[in-house]
Design an enzyme around this catalytic site. Structure first.
Site, PDB file in Angstrom:
ATOM      1  NE  ARG A 143      -3.759   2.111   2.605  1.00 24.86           N
ATOM      2  CZ  ARG A 143      -3.600   3.327   3.096  1.00 24.86           C
ATOM      3  NH1 ARG A 143      -2.406   3.687   3.587  1.00 24.86           N
ATOM      4  NH2 ARG A 143      -4.585   4.194   3.103  1.00 24.86           N
ATOM      5  CB  SER A 163     -12.920  -2.144   1.030  1.00 18.15           C
ATOM      6  OG  SER A 163     -11.518  -2.161   1.122  1.00 18.15           O
ATOM      7  CE  LYS A 180      -8.356   3.583   3.816  1.00 22.75           C
ATOM      8  NZ  LYS A 180      -9.181   2.769   2.903  1.00 22.75           N
TER       9      LYS A 180
END
Length: 220
Positions: A43, A112, A142
């Site tokens: 990521r 997701s 997040k």
């Protein structure tokens, strides 16, 4: 080319998600794999395409050595370029059919589902290989993520796909998620913000060893 899917997706364990860019990325990932990470996701939200290609290809070779799949976050083209084991798609990252066409039938395509069982049902029907729910706890990565509850994991077991729990998960709060049906717990800062990613990964991995041992004891 990716390995056959049955050889790529482990049964259970730690799903370690990188936090790049960082200069010691390869060393940190190697330490996490040493500690028992079952899956690694690359990521990196930066726009440095050349570095991202080089880094992800290097991590793919490293993961191959440990027998762990490398999943690329969000970027189907990068996954195809390096021949990764698969891709993880968020809500705005394209559809499963397009990713499957680009990456081939053996690619792992994870999605997701946030806090939505309806979304999980739709994506399972569309051919997803695993379903990720969260955030289950406040997340530094997040902070505005919608909160999820453990009942989602229990209900999602009926979809007969591997389930990933994500969002602020630590070795101290993960057990209820595993008990509720999470096959994998995902961690970013829990592993890669640690001074010792190997020890941190081992703490997560040991949770699954504990579950396995308990299951064997109940059967004997």
């Amino acid at each position: 080319m990716p390995l056959p899917r049955s050889h790529c997706l482990p049964a259970r364990g730690l799903y370690a998600i990188t936090d790049g860019p960082r200069p010691d990325l390869r060393a940190a990932v190697e330490r996490a794999l040493d500690g028992g990470a079952a899956i690694v996701q690359y990521r990196d939200k930066s726009g440095d395409g050349e570095r991202r290609r080089a880094e992800s290809a290097d991590l793919l070779a490293l993961c191959r050595r440990f027998g762990a799949p490398l999943i690329v976050n969000d970027d189907v083209e990068l996954a195809a370029t390096i021949g990764s084991d698969g891709v993880h798609l968020g809500q705005n990252d394209g559809d499963i059919d397009a990713a499957r066409t680009r990456l081939g039938p053996s690619a792992i395509i994870g999605v997701s589902c946030y806090d939505s069982l309806d979304r999980a049902r739709q994506l399972a029907a569309a051919g997803a290989d695993y379903l990720a729910f969260g955030a289950f706890f406040p997340s530094l990565t997040k902070p505005l993520a919608r909160p999820a509850h453990t009942g989602l994991l229990r209900d999602a077991k009926a979809l007969c796909l591997p389930l990933v729990a994500i969002g602020g998960i630590t070795p101290d709060n993960a057990q209820p998620l595993i008990d509720a049906g999470a096959d994998f717990v995902a961690a970013i800062s829990g592993v890669f913000a640690s001074a010792d990613p190997c020890a941190a990964a081992r703490r997560y991995a040991n949770l699954f060893t504990k579950v396995k041992n308990q299951s064997h004891a109940q059967q004997s």
